[in-house]
Design a protein around this motif. Structure first.
Motif, PDB file in Angstrom:
ATOM      1  N   ASP A  80       0.850  -1.192   0.000  1.00  0.00           N
ATOM      2  CA  ASP A  80       0.000   0.000   0.000  1.00  0.00           C
ATOM      3  C   ASP A  80       0.885   1.241   0.000  1.00  0.00           C
ATOM      4  N   GLY A  81       0.248   2.380  -0.179  1.00  0.00           N
ATOM      5  CA  GLY A  81       0.982   3.623  -0.333  1.00  0.00           C
ATOM      6  C   GLY A  81       1.828   3.989   0.867  1.00  0.00           C
ATOM      7  N   GLU A  82       1.303   3.829   2.078  1.00  0.00           N
ATOM      8  CA  GLU A  82       2.047   4.185   3.280  1.00  0.00           C
ATOM      9  C   GLU A  82       3.280   3.307   3.445  1.00  0.00           C
ATOM     10  N   THR A  83       3.110   2.001   3.250  1.00  0.00           N
ATOM     11  CA  THR A  83       4.241   1.080   3.384  1.00  0.00           C
ATOM     12  C   THR A  83       5.334   1.418   2.373  1.00  0.00           C
ATOM     13  N   VAL A  84       4.944   1.607   1.126  1.00  0.00           N
ATOM     14  CA  VAL A  84       5.935   1.896   0.086  1.00  0.00           C
ATOM     15  C   VAL A  84       6.614   3.233   0.341  1.00  0.00           C
ATOM     16  N   SER A  85       5.866   4.238   0.778  1.00  0.00           N
ATOM     17  CA  SER A  85       6.468   5.555   1.003  1.00  0.00           C
ATOM     18  C   SER A  85       7.508   5.505   2.117  1.00  0.00           C
ATOM     19  N   ARG A  86       7.270   4.694   3.147  1.00  0.00           N
ATOM     20  CA  ARG A  86       8.263   4.554   4.223  1.00  0.00           C
ATOM     21  C   ARG A  86       9.530   3.892   3.697  1.00  0.00           C
ATOM     22  N   MET A  87       9.369   2.913   2.826  1.00  0.00           N
ATOM     23  CA  MET A  87      10.531   2.259   2.225  1.00  0.00           C
ATOM     24  C   MET A  87      11.282   3.201   1.295  1.00  0.00           C
ATOM     25  N   VAL A  88      10.542   3.990   0.522  1.00  0.00           N
ATOM     26  CA  VAL A  88      11.169   4.960  -0.372  1.00  0.00           C
ATOM     27  C   VAL A  88      12.039   5.923   0.427  1.00  0.00           C
ATOM     28  N   ALA A  89      11.518   6.416   1.550  1.00  0.00           N
ATOM     29  CA  ALA A  89      12.288   7.344   2.378  1.00  0.00           C
ATOM     30  C   ALA A  89      13.584   6.704   2.868  1.00  0.00           C
ATOM     31  N   ALA A  90      13.517   5.429   3.250  1.00  0.00           N
ATOM     32  CA  ALA A  90      14.723   4.739   3.709  1.00  0.00           C
ATOM     33  C   ALA A  90      15.734   4.603   2.573  1.00  0.00           C
ATOM     34  N   ILE A  91      15.262   4.247   1.391  1.00  0.00           N
ATOM     35  CA  ILE A  91      16.165   4.103   0.247  1.00  0.00           C
ATOM     36  C   ILE A  91      16.829   5.435  -0.076  1.00  0.00           C
ATOM     37  N   ARG A  92      16.074   6.502  -0.053  1.00  0.00           N
ATOM     38  CA  ARG A  92      16.636   7.808  -0.389  1.00  0.00           C
ATOM     39  C   ARG A  92      17.599   8.305   0.677  1.00  0.00           C
ATOM     40  N   ARG A 124       9.889   3.609  -7.278  1.00  0.00           N
ATOM     41  CA  ARG A 124       9.392   4.945  -6.971  1.00  0.00           C
ATOM     42  C   ARG A 124      10.476   5.837  -6.382  1.00  0.00           C
ATOM     43  N   ALA A 125      11.471   5.250  -5.729  1.00  0.00           N
ATOM     44  CA  ALA A 125      12.545   6.054  -5.139  1.00  0.00           C
ATOM     45  C   ALA A 125      13.316   6.830  -6.202  1.00  0.00           C
ATOM     46  N   GLY A 126      13.268   6.357  -7.454  1.00  0.00           N
ATOM     47  CA  GLY A 126      13.960   7.040  -8.530  1.00  0.00           C
ATOM     48  C   GLY A 126      13.132   8.080  -9.255  1.00  0.00           C
ATOM     49  N   LEU A 127      11.862   8.256  -8.849  1.00  0.00           N
ATOM     50  CA  LEU A 127      10.982   9.229  -9.513  1.00  0.00           C
ATOM     51  C   LEU A 127      11.097  10.591  -8.832  1.00  0.00           C
ATOM     52  N   ARG A 128      11.516  11.585  -9.570  1.00  0.00           N
ATOM     53  CA  ARG A 128      11.749  12.906  -8.970  1.00  0.00           C
ATOM     54  C   ARG A 128      10.466  13.553  -8.449  1.00  0.00           C
ATOM     55  N   ARG A 129       9.344  13.245  -9.063  1.00  0.00           N
ATOM     56  CA  ARG A 129       8.099  13.890  -8.649  1.00  0.00           C
ATOM     57  C   ARG A 129       7.354  13.097  -7.569  1.00  0.00           C
ATOM     58  N   TYR A 130       7.896  11.967  -7.182  1.00  0.00           N
ATOM     59  CA  TYR A 130       7.292  11.193  -6.090  1.00  0.00           C
ATOM     60  C   TYR A 130       7.932  11.642  -4.780  1.00  0.00           C
ATOM     61  N   ALA A 131       7.121  12.152  -3.848  1.00  0.00           N
ATOM     62  CA  ALA A 131       7.626  12.608  -2.544  1.00  0.00           C
ATOM     63  C   ALA A 131       8.895  13.436  -2.710  1.00  0.00           C
ATOM     64  N   PRO A 132       8.817  14.588  -3.372  1.00  0.00           N
ATOM     65  CA  PRO A 132      10.012  15.333  -3.771  1.00  0.00           C
ATOM     66  C   PRO A 132      10.778  15.980  -2.625  1.00  0.00           C
ATOM     67  N   GLU A 133      10.323  15.824  -1.396  1.00  0.00           N
ATOM     68  CA  GLU A 133      11.059  16.424  -0.276  1.00  0.00           C
ATOM     69  C   GLU A 133      12.416  15.768  -0.047  1.00  0.00           C
TER      70      GLU A 133
END
Length: 231
Positions: A80-92, A124-133
């Motif tokens: 789901d979106g929340e789970t993936v977004s937390r993982m994206v933040a860790a990768i970044r 998604r971690a490589g997408l500039r417009r995804y969670a751009p912070e």
């Protein structure tokens, strides 16, 4: 920046699947890390605090540069979106060159969900417009490791020289693998589970002429500059 980042659904899964790979690469001077997704709070044995201490002890044994826990709900991991977004933040934040995730066809629902969610997060971690912070970062490759099941690996890593470190890291998770007074008997602590892991790693090692090996599966072809890289 990390050379290798392993995502693990629970605080002992990385050691089961790739403890030897983690120890070997740390010994080679690579920066390696683990992100545990849950605290394992739904397990029959061990409190979250106890398991956190065990994970920290195992991290020291393995030589990890970093070990984090995302605190996602145990026994309820979802793509789901929340789970993936937390993982994206860790990768970044950690900016790994290589990510390892649980093999997607595992009988444990959390392991299956984790494998799918991590693959989505790497993209998604490589997408500039995804969670751009946070600045985008896409690892060079994602591979899959085996916990409760296995398939034919595309790569087997010789971990013979690091196998004693893997075993010590596994035993650091005493609440899970040691049947002590007051513990609930489970398949993990019946004395045979760790033996099956060792037998699997010995079988994969034998396939490459080594004492112990750990298998990985990559979905895409692995490029080599010329055939001398295979000798």
């Amino acid at each position: 920046m990390l050379d290798l980042l392993v995502f693990a659904p629970h605080p002992d899964d990385a050691e089961i699947g790739v403890g030897g790979i983690l120890a070997r690469h740390a010994a080679l001077g690579c920066r390696v890390g683990v992100v545990d997704l849950t605290r394992g709070e739904m397990g029959d044995n061990g409190t979250p605090e106890e398991r956190q201490g065990e994970a920290a002890a195992a991290a020291r044994i393995l030589g990890l540069a970093v070990r984090e826990n995302l605190g996602l709900p145990d026994a309820a991991l979802e793509l789901d979106g929340e789970t993936v977004s937390r993982m994206v933040a860790a990768i970044r934040r950690l900016r790994p060159r290589l990510v390892l995730a649980p093999y997607w066809d595992d009988p444990h629902p959390d392991h299956r969900a984790a494998g799918l969610a991590i693959a989505a997060a790497v993209f998604r971690a490589g997408l500039r417009r995804y969670a751009p912070e946070l600045p985008p970062h896409r690892p060079a490759r994602i591979g899959y490791y085996f916990i409760n099941t296995e398939a034919a690996p595309t790569v087997i890593v010789d971990v013979s020289d690091a196998y004693d470190v893997k075993e010590a890291a596994l035993l650091a998770h005493r609440s899970q693998f040691c049947r002590e007074p007051g513990r609930v008997p489970t398949p993990l602590n019946d004395g045979r589970f760790l033996g099956r892991i060792k037998a699997r790693d010995a079988r994969w090692g034998a396939a490459i002429g080594a004492a112990f090996g750990e298998g990985l599966l990559f979905r895409e072809p692995l490029a080599v500059p010329d055939l001398s890289a295979l000798t």
